[in-house]
Design a protein around this motif. Sequence first.
Motif, short mmCIF file in Angstrom:
data_model
loop_
_atom_site.label_atom_id
_atom_site.label_comp_id
_atom_site.label_asym_id
_atom_site.label_seq_id
_atom_site.Cartn_x
_atom_site.Cartn_y
_atom_site.Cartn_z
N GLN A 1 -34.66 12.27 26.97
CA GLN A 1 -33.43 11.57 26.63
C GLN A 1 -32.66 12.25 25.49
O GLN A 1 -31.53 11.89 25.20
CB GLN A 1 -33.74 10.12 26.24
CG GLN A 1 -34.31 9.29 27.38
CD GLN A 1 -33.32 9.08 28.51
OE1 GLN A 1 -32.13 8.90 28.26
NE2 GLN A 1 -33.80 9.10 29.75
N ARG A 2 -33.28 13.24 24.88
CA ARG A 2 -32.63 14.05 23.84
C ARG A 2 -32.92 15.52 24.15
O ARG A 2 -33.97 15.86 24.69
CB ARG A 2 -33.16 13.70 22.45
CG ARG A 2 -32.85 12.30 21.97
CD ARG A 2 -33.68 11.95 20.74
NE ARG A 2 -33.50 12.94 19.67
CZ ARG A 2 -34.37 13.11 18.66
NH1 ARG A 2 -35.48 12.37 18.60
NH2 ARG A 2 -34.14 14.01 17.73
N SER A 3 -32.00 16.38 23.77
CA SER A 3 -32.18 17.81 24.04
C SER A 3 -33.27 18.41 23.16
O SER A 3 -33.35 18.16 21.96
CB SER A 3 -30.87 18.57 23.79
OG SER A 3 -31.07 19.96 23.95
N LEU A 4 -34.12 19.24 23.79
CA LEU A 4 -35.17 19.97 23.07
C LEU A 4 -34.71 21.37 22.64
O LEU A 4 -35.42 22.07 21.92
CB LEU A 4 -36.41 20.14 23.96
CG LEU A 4 -37.19 18.88 24.34
CD1 LEU A 4 -38.32 19.26 25.29
CD2 LEU A 4 -37.76 18.22 23.11
N ALA A 5 -33.55 21.79 23.10
CA ALA A 5 -33.10 23.16 22.88
C ALA A 5 -32.96 23.47 21.39
O ALA A 5 -32.52 22.63 20.60
CB ALA A 5 -31.78 23.41 23.59
N ALA A 6 -33.33 24.70 21.02
CA ALA A 6 -33.24 25.09 19.61
C ALA A 6 -33.31 26.61 19.48
O ALA A 6 -33.74 27.31 20.39
CB ALA A 6 -34.38 24.45 18.81
N LEU B 1 -26.48 15.15 24.01
CA LEU B 1 -27.06 15.92 25.12
C LEU B 1 -28.40 15.35 25.58
O LEU B 1 -29.24 14.95 24.78
CB LEU B 1 -27.27 17.38 24.71
CG LEU B 1 -26.03 18.17 24.30
CD1 LEU B 1 -26.43 19.62 24.05
CD2 LEU B 1 -24.94 18.08 25.36
N TYR B 2 -28.60 15.36 26.91
CA TYR B 2 -29.92 15.11 27.48
C TYR B 2 -30.74 16.39 27.36
O TYR B 2 -30.20 17.49 27.12
CB TYR B 2 -29.81 14.72 28.95
CG TYR B 2 -29.38 13.30 29.22
CD1 TYR B 2 -30.19 12.23 28.88
CD2 TYR B 2 -28.16 13.04 29.84
CE1 TYR B 2 -29.80 10.93 29.14
CE2 TYR B 2 -27.76 11.73 30.11
CZ TYR B 2 -28.58 10.68 29.75
OH TYR B 2 -28.20 9.39 30.02
N VAL C 1 -30.77 7.33 33.68
CA VAL C 1 -29.55 8.09 33.41
C VAL C 1 -28.41 7.12 33.11
O VAL C 1 -28.19 6.17 33.86
CB VAL C 1 -29.16 8.98 34.61
CG1 VAL C 1 -27.90 9.78 34.30
CG2 VAL C 1 -30.31 9.90 35.00
N ASP C 2 -27.68 7.36 32.04
CA ASP C 2 -26.53 6.55 31.67
C ASP C 2 -25.26 7.25 32.16
O ASP C 2 -24.91 8.32 31.66
CB ASP C 2 -26.49 6.39 30.15
CG ASP C 2 -25.32 5.54 29.67
OD1 ASP C 2 -24.42 5.23 30.50
OD2 ASP C 2 -25.29 5.21 28.48
N VAL D 1 -23.31 10.71 30.74
CA VAL D 1 -23.07 11.90 31.57
C VAL D 1 -21.61 12.33 31.45
O VAL D 1 -21.30 13.51 31.27
CB VAL D 1 -23.44 11.64 33.04
CG1 VAL D 1 -22.95 12.79 33.93
CG2 VAL D 1 -24.94 11.45 33.20
N GLN D 2 -20.71 11.37 31.51
CA GLN D 2 -19.29 11.69 31.39
C GLN D 2 -18.95 12.22 30.00
O GLN D 2 -18.14 13.14 29.86
CB GLN D 2 -18.43 10.45 31.69
CG GLN D 2 -16.94 10.75 31.80
CD GLN D 2 -16.63 11.79 32.86
OE1 GLN D 2 -17.02 11.64 34.02
NE2 GLN D 2 -15.93 12.86 32.47
#
Length: 341
Positions: free
Chosen positions: A119-124, A224-225, A303-304, A308-309
């Motif tokens: 539900q939250r981005s892991l990117a780093a 971000l997801y 998913v919300d 998404v929008q």
Amino acid sequence: MRLRRSVIALVAVLGLALVSACNNDDEGKQADSGGLTKVSYLTSFNTFGREAYAYVALEKGYFKDAGFDVTINPGSGTVDVMKLVAGGQADYGIGDFTGAVITLGKQKLPVTTVGMIHQRSLAAIVSLDGYGITKPQDLVGKSVGDQPGSTNTVMFPVYAKAAKIPADKTDFIPSPPPALPQLLASGKVPAIGQFVVGVPLVEKADPKHRKAVVLPYGDVLPDLYGNAIITRTDLAKDHPDQVKKFTAALLKGLQDTIDDPAAAAATLKKYVPQTDLGVATEELKLMKPYVKPDGFNDPLGSVDPQRVQTILNLLDEAGAIKPAGSVKSEDVVSIDLAPKS
């Protein structure tokens, strides 16, 4: 230009033919495996601890109970996973949602997402103490090691815009996923693209025992997801019940994984013997708040549509989707197939 369009059209036709052939073979697959539907699944990025939930679902029989005989293969980043799923070489895969949206804005692959793992981005971007990187501005003029097509590479221009740094002043060096921690520790690159849960792996690889420095994309892009479940659009359209059953089985494995990270890591090691139990366990502990953040009370994977929008609007404003507005919610997610309360 005409030749290019002809080649693209031919590739699309061949891809659809392959998908059709795969679909027409479903009955044979079932007969060959005792009534179970054979399914191929791609992890998001190699077989790190963060991917354990699929192996948990396999080990505990959740896939079998849902009617599937699942083969798990290591993925090599969002873009590659999308292409393999689109071409019929895999039925399901995991990829970063934002990376998937950006990719679909550039090429119309026949894939869709059907639920969220994170539900939250892991990117780093991850560095080590002493390399002079402590904030986004320090990335200017630096090199980052990463797998081409990975979440971190694809999303970096969006992150850079939000962090108010020039994206073209950071050089991404193509590097295979297993080698990234060693490249960072050796100083061959001062930073790598990595998920935030990769910190234990990065620190263990450093013989000098330096602390990791983490610049999460989510710090400047909180809407971000993270990773999403990807499948082919024809599979989602023609076999929605199968998609829902597969997703439910996978998410049962995810729930068990965040409930007992150590047990999940042990399961992963059974299937991937080179797994470091300590590192995998710590990764999964770090992953839990991204799967189920504080205040999140919806079913895992949900998913919300409004969110998404919001993400689509953000990517339009950042220039990551061209022309702006060309990608719609229904182009990237099958809301009706995602888990609901």
